[in-house]
Design an enzyme around this catalytic site. Structure first.
Site, short mmCIF file in Angstrom:
data_model
loop_
_atom_site.label_atom_id
_atom_site.label_comp_id
_atom_site.label_asym_id
_atom_site.label_seq_id
_atom_site.Cartn_x
_atom_site.Cartn_y
_atom_site.Cartn_z
N GLY A 157 0.81 -1.22 0.00
CA GLY A 157 0.00 0.00 0.00
C GLY A 157 0.84 1.27 0.00
O GLY A 157 0.54 2.23 -0.72
N SER A 158 1.91 1.29 0.79
CA SER A 158 2.74 2.50 0.87
C SER A 158 3.37 2.81 -0.49
O SER A 158 3.40 3.96 -0.93
CB SER A 158 3.86 2.32 1.90
N ASN A 179 -8.07 4.30 8.45
CA ASN A 179 -7.51 3.13 9.14
C ASN A 179 -7.62 3.21 10.66
O ASN A 179 -7.61 2.20 11.33
CB ASN A 179 -6.06 2.92 8.73
N GLN A 196 -7.71 0.08 3.42
CA GLN A 196 -8.63 -0.47 4.42
C GLN A 196 -9.98 -0.86 3.82
O GLN A 196 -10.65 -1.75 4.32
CB GLN A 196 -8.87 0.55 5.55
N SER A 204 -3.56 -3.22 -0.62
CA SER A 204 -2.44 -3.99 -0.06
C SER A 204 -2.88 -5.41 0.30
O SER A 204 -4.00 -5.61 0.78
CB SER A 204 -1.94 -3.26 1.19
N HIS A 254 -1.67 -7.62 2.67
CA HIS A 254 -1.69 -8.14 4.04
C HIS A 254 -2.83 -7.60 4.90
O HIS A 254 -3.02 -8.04 6.03
CB HIS A 254 -0.34 -7.91 4.73
N THR A 297 11.72 -8.57 -11.67
CA THR A 297 11.03 -9.86 -11.76
C THR A 297 9.88 -9.91 -10.76
O THR A 297 10.04 -9.54 -9.60
CB THR A 297 12.04 -10.99 -11.49
N CYS A 331 2.43 6.65 20.28
CA CYS A 331 3.61 6.39 21.10
C CYS A 331 4.36 5.16 20.61
O CYS A 331 5.58 5.11 20.62
CB CYS A 331 3.22 6.15 22.55
#
Ligand SMILES: *Cc1c(COP(=O)(O)O)cnc(C)c1O
Length: 393
Positions: free
Chosen positions: A72-73, A152, A180, A200, A202, A238, A326
């Site tokens: 996704g990034s 997200n 998402q 994405s 995953h 590839t 955090c």
């Protein structure tokens, strides 16, 4: 409970066993390079083509408009940087929202350092994009609008159809980060006037490190990686055949189970939300009550620290995530929670629980019991809470 209760499916999901099984032969006996000429490799070429077709069909797109990426990034970076470059003669202005994923926001910051101007449109208290603000931001030099399909953190679904129409009327390209939303919501790129879309593997029970960018035919976009002719010469290298095969399988399963799965998630999500709001005082739900992803819940508990809550939930085998960033090394609360108007101290006491369809009501009961106990305990140690309670008594 001995079993781990995984409620962080917005961060990543388990790769389905059927997906792993589909991938395995492509590491071993079927290791050929899809670009090779001989018969042995043609099965790899076909496997990539099949996966591309499954994905195209899921969006109402053509297979030639799907480009596999490393996730996704990468898709987000590509969509923004390449359109900026390809359309810079037309203008240098990009519009996005204040609540995008960092893959979009940090790319925009990079583009700002390189001569582009970016407007960050705000959202209302439920996290819905302000369409008036979007319309007012449009300039003759605007080349791209990029707004995420669904958020997200707080799960809010954006008015994508309206945004697509505004973009089209003004002859501006429209990209959406649907990482998402893909396979959680029904998406048709033509109905919604989407020109580019990121997704994405995953996040939908596929492998990590694979994604795609949908690029509508006719959109001028620059190659991301120069080299061989893979992905129609736009992303050389590839192909990651096992991951592509696994991604295709994950999409196929997600399509087959779509209705039943999302309905079940919505029921479980509503059950969780209603119990938490009813049973834990001084709690609010972040994000829109109904225009939200089927699997998302996000709460703010006044007078506590989200980090402490997460650590104590972890000791009870419950995996969630916090609204404050955090964990990622920053002490600032989430930009999304600030954008919906939460004060810092409330944003800090946030908890995101994202479900999958395998969670049971009994597991959610266990979660609610523990959230209640831990929030109570943390509040009993909070001077702020003590002052507040004294104040009202
Ligand atoms: C997870 C996520 C991404 C990043 O995807 P990766 O495949 O992990 O790079 C981008 N946008 C949104 C909205 C996400 O949830």
């Amino acid at each position: 409970m001995d079993k781990k209760i995984y409620l962080d499916n917005a961060a990543t999901t388990a790769t389905r066993p059927e997906v792993v099984e589909a991938m395995l032969p492509y590491f071993t006996e079927k290791f050929g390079n899809p670009s090779s000429i001989y018969e042995f490799a043609s099965q790899n070429k076909k496997a990539v083509t099949d996966a591309r077709e499954i994905i195209a069909k899921s969006l109402g797109a053509n297979a030639a408009e799907i480009y596999f990426t490393g996730g996704g990034s990468e898709s987000d970076n590509w969509a923004l940087k390449a359109t900026a470059e390809a359309y810079k003669e037309k203008g240098n202005h990009i519009i996005t929202s204040k609540i995008e994923h960092h893959a979009i926001l940090h790319t925009c910051e990079y583009l700002e350092k390189n001569g582009f101007e970016v407007t960050y449109v705000g959202v209302d208290e439920n996290g819905v994009l302000k369409l008036d603000e979007l319309k007012a931001a449009i300039r003759p030099t605007t080349i791209l609008i990029s707004v995420m399909f669904a958020n997200n953190e707080i799960g809010t679904i954006q008015p994508i159809k309206e945004i697509g129409e505004i973009a089209k009327q003004n002859n501006i390209l429209f990209h959406t980060d649907a990482v998402q939303a893909y396979m959680q919501l029904d998406i048709n790129v033509d109905d919604l006037n989407i020109d580019m879309l990121s997704a994405s593997g995953h996040k939908i029970n596929g492998p990590k490190g694979i994604g795609f960018l949908y690029i509508r035919k006719g959109v001028k976009i620059r190659s991301l990686i120069h080299g061989g002719a893979q992905e129609r010469s736009r992303r050389a290298g590839t192909e990651n055949v096992p991951a592509i095969v696994g991604y295709g399988k994950a999409v196929e399963i997600a399509m087959d189970t779509f209705k039943e799965r999302t309905e079940k998630e919505i029921e479980l999500r509503n059950y969780l939300i209603e119990r938490v709001l009813a049973e834990v005082p001084y709690t609010r739900l972040n994000g829109h009550r109904t225009k939200r992803l089927p699997n998302n819940s996000n709460f703010s508990f006044q007078f506590i620290e989200g980090e402490s809550l997460l650590i104590m939930l972890d000791m009870k085998n419950i995996c969630g995530s916090s609204g404050s960033a955090c964990t990622s090394g920053s002490l600032d609360p989430s930009h999304v929670l600030l954008a919906i108007g939460l004060p810092h101290e409330i944003a800090h006491g946030s908890l995101r629980l994202t479900l999958n369809e395998d969670i049971t009501k009994e597991e959610l009961d266990y979660v609610v019991t523990n959230v209640k106990e831990i929030v109570d305990k943390l509040r009993s140690m909070s001077p702020l809470y003590e002052d507040y309670v004294k104040g009202i008594n």
